[in-house]
Design a protein around this motif. Structure first.
Motif, PDB file in Angstrom:
ATOM      1  N   LEU A  58     -31.070  31.121  33.611  1.00 34.74           N
ATOM      2  CA  LEU A  58     -30.662  32.135  34.572  1.00 34.74           C
ATOM      3  C   LEU A  58     -30.730  33.512  33.908  1.00 34.74           C
ATOM      4  N   PHE A  59     -31.520  34.390  34.495  1.00 35.61           N
ATOM      5  CA  PHE A  59     -31.692  35.722  33.932  1.00 35.61           C
ATOM      6  C   PHE A  59     -31.252  36.791  34.931  1.00 35.61           C
ATOM      7  N   SER A  60     -30.702  37.857  34.391  1.00 39.14           N
ATOM      8  CA  SER A  60     -30.302  38.989  35.218  1.00 39.14           C
ATOM      9  C   SER A  60     -31.533  39.692  35.764  1.00 39.14           C
ATOM     10  N   LYS A  61     -31.333  40.565  36.741  1.00 34.35           N
ATOM     11  CA  LYS A  61     -32.457  41.314  37.296  1.00 34.35           C
ATOM     12  C   LYS A  61     -33.145  42.139  36.222  1.00 34.35           C
TER      13      LYS A  61
ATOM     14  N   ILE B  61     -34.106  32.299  38.502  1.00 31.53           N
ATOM     15  CA  ILE B  61     -33.770  30.970  37.988  1.00 31.53           C
ATOM     16  C   ILE B  61     -35.078  30.312  37.571  1.00 31.53           C
ATOM     17  N   ILE B  62     -35.153  29.886  36.325  1.00 26.04           N
ATOM     18  CA  ILE B  62     -36.355  29.219  35.821  1.00 26.04           C
ATOM     19  C   ILE B  62     -36.015  27.774  35.488  1.00 26.04           C
TER      20      ILE B  62
ATOM     21  N   GLY C 122     -29.512  31.700  29.277  1.00 26.54           N
ATOM     22  CA  GLY C 122     -29.920  32.968  29.858  1.00 26.54           C
ATOM     23  C   GLY C 122     -28.769  33.964  29.910  1.00 26.54           C
ATOM     24  N   ASP C 123     -29.108  35.226  30.085  1.00 30.17           N
ATOM     25  CA  ASP C 123     -28.070  36.265  30.042  1.00 30.17           C
ATOM     26  C   ASP C 123     -27.212  36.321  31.293  1.00 30.17           C
ATOM     27  N   ALA C 124     -27.535  35.505  32.312  1.00 31.70           N
ATOM     28  CA  ALA C 124     -26.774  35.549  33.561  1.00 31.70           C
ATOM     29  C   ALA C 124     -25.827  34.366  33.735  1.00 31.70           C
ATOM     30  N   ILE C 125     -25.841  33.395  32.836  1.00 35.03           N
ATOM     31  CA  ILE C 125     -24.965  32.229  32.993  1.00 35.03           C
ATOM     32  C   ILE C 125     -23.669  32.458  32.219  1.00 35.03           C
ATOM     33  N   ALA C 126     -22.566  32.059  32.829  1.00 33.44           N
ATOM     34  CA  ALA C 126     -21.258  32.332  32.223  1.00 33.44           C
ATOM     35  C   ALA C 126     -21.035  31.541  30.938  1.00 33.44           C
ATOM     36  N   ARG C 127     -21.368  30.230  30.965  1.00 34.99           N
ATOM     37  CA  ARG C 127     -21.116  29.389  29.793  1.00 34.99           C
ATOM     38  C   ARG C 127     -22.384  28.624  29.410  1.00 34.99           C
ATOM     39  N   PRO C 128     -23.252  29.220  28.616  1.00 32.11           N
ATOM     40  CA  PRO C 128     -24.474  28.523  28.188  1.00 32.11           C
ATOM     41  C   PRO C 128     -24.114  27.246  27.434  1.00 32.11           C
TER      42      PRO C 128
ATOM     43  N   GLY D 217     -41.193  27.199  35.711  1.00 34.58           N
ATOM     44  CA  GLY D 217     -41.495  27.939  36.935  1.00 34.58           C
ATOM     45  C   GLY D 217     -40.251  28.580  37.500  1.00 34.58           C
ATOM     46  N   ALA D 218     -40.438  29.564  38.354  1.00 36.66           N
ATOM     47  CA  ALA D 218     -39.311  30.235  38.994  1.00 36.66           C
ATOM     48  C   ALA D 218     -38.920  29.482  40.257  1.00 36.66           C
TER      49      ALA D 218
END
Length: 445
Positions: free
Chosen positions: A356-359, A329-330, A293-299, A338-339
């Motif tokens: 993990l996705f940004s807003k 968070i999914i 996801g675009d919100a995690i530091a190290r995919p 699910g969220a």
């Protein structure tokens, strides 16, 4: 019912976002504690067999299967039982959980020895002893599935059609030996003459590797599958791999099963887990999870002890990316996952992803009025009519929902993805199915 297209031609053309497919799996440092639920499978929960203060090791049984359709639960760490208490799961259900404070040593229980398998009965006993369930997401106890007779085809589900998820891809590339040994054991002892390994064509390296490894194996073939979600849904998989169509309603009067057409399906990581257990005697205690996801530091793909809290997994992957506001968070993939309301839930046997996705990325489009275009009907791999079912549910029309076979919905999300009005079609289908099943249990007519 709308049936102009084969199941394999239905579904959705979702993006094949697989950025972690080429990264070797990392192993997570042992967390300070784990929380292991007694219900990580379809069927009866396991019954705790430890108490507060007990010392446990990796592979120590902490929960005994609560019936035939159930599975054993094992400690994923060595340490001390801190508590046994009720736990609300991420899906809202209540269960009992065993909390364990780790000692960091990861000492393996001496009871973990390879099982002796000589026939089908002893294989099924080994599968039960492994605590094996469908780790691809469904969580159905594997020994129940393999107990079926009159099976002529073993289907290995390696489609991994959800966007982002690459755990099965890494299993194929890193653990091909135990995939082969698991398949060999199931075919031999369950007397299944034919095996098809189905892999979506966006994983050519996996197709090439398993093709080379199975070339001399009698009755085993690797089949490249269309890149169309939900290719891994069991009825779609059966049709694509064998040409057989699982009946909507089986001989029992309940929804049809692959066994009704001579097939049994195992996820590729499930059959590999069996291969590992037959070799080492260590049961199912760890899980590879795609953290993306675009919100995690190290995919990455990371192997974690079952029961590790999402929070600790996220920290092991660098936490939330600096300057990014976390929006969602999914657990699982973006289509069927699910969220999670927080990061304080444990990783289960069947969890494959933590996204993990940004807003900004998580923001849902504003739905507009249904235009009755029928795209949800065209997309449904089960041939259902979501637009009509929504109306029947609004009217609380039990008979109409029964006639429309709402209970066959597999919650794949293709209808929502296909909807140009951005309506929550899949969510409405889930509510309709839930209401229908509740009324059915009450003797609805």
């Amino acid at each position: 019912m709308f049936k102009s297209l084969k199941r394999s031609a239905k579904g959705a053309a979702v993006p094949h976002t697989k950025a972690t497919a080429g990264q070797p799996t990392n192993k997570m440092p042992v967390p300070e504690h784990v929380v292991i639920p007694m219900s990580m499978h379809i069927g009866a929960p396991a019954e705790p067999v430890v108490k507060k203060g007990d010392t446990v090791m990796v592979g120590t049984v902490i929960g005994k299967a609560g019936g035939f359709v159930s599975a054993n639960i094992y400690s994923s760490v060595s340490g001390t039982v801190q508590d046994i208490a009720p736990l609300r799961m991420v899906n809202g259900a209540m269960t009992t959980a065993v909390a364990i404070k780790t000692d960091g040593a990861q000492t393996v229980d001496p009871a973990c020895v390879p099982p002796v398998v000589t026939d089908k009965a002893s294989l099924l006993a080994a599968v039960q002893a492994c605590g094996l369930v469908g780790v691809g997401g469904a969580g159905f106890p594997t020994h129940v599935k393999l107990a079926a007779n009159t099976i002529d085809t073993l289907l290995i589900n390696a489609a991994e059609c959800e966007p982002y998820l690459t755990t099965d891809c890494r299993e194929m590339l890193e653990c091909s030996d135990t995939i082969i040994s698991g398949i060999t054991a199931v075919m031999k002892y369950c007397e299944i003459p034919h095996c098809i390994i189905g892999i979506e064509r966006n994983k050519p390296e996996c197709i090439d590797l398993l093709t080379s490894l199975t070339r001399e194996m009698k009755g085993v073939e690797v089949k490249g599958l269309p890149m169309r979600y939900p290719q891994g849904a069991e009825k779609t998989l059966v049709e694509t791999c064998t040409g057989r169509e699982v009946p909507q309603v089986g001989p029992s009067g309940k929804p049809g099963l692959p066994a009704d057409v001579g097939c049994v399906i195992m996820n590729v990581t499930s059959v590999s887990t069996l291969g590992k257990f037959l070799k080492t005697g260590i049961p199912l205690v760890t899980k590879r999870v795609t953290v993306e996801g675009d919100a995690i530091a190290r995919p990455q793909n990371i192997e974690v002890p079952i029961g590790t809290l999402y929070r600790d997994v996220i920290d092991a992957c660098g936490g939330v990316k600096e300057g990014v506001e976390l929006g969602k968070i999914i657990f699982g993939g973006p289509m069927m996952g699910g969220a999670a309301p927080s990061a304080d839930f444990p990783v289960l046997k069947q969890n494959n992803g933590l996204l993990l996705f940004s807003k900004k990325a998580a923001a849902l489009p504003e739905p507009s009025a249904c235009i009755r275009c029928g795209r949800c009907i065209e997309a449904c791999p089960m041939g259902l009519e979501p637009v009509v079912i929504a109306q029947d549910f609004s009217n609380k029309d039990f008979a109409a929902l029964k006639a429309r076979c709402v209970d066959l919905c597999v919650a794949c999300g293709s209808c929502t993805y296909a909807c140009p009005a951005k309506r929550p079609v899949s969510q409405t289908m889930g509510l309709a199915k839930g209401w229908y099943m509740a009324e059915l249990r009450k003797g609805g007519k």
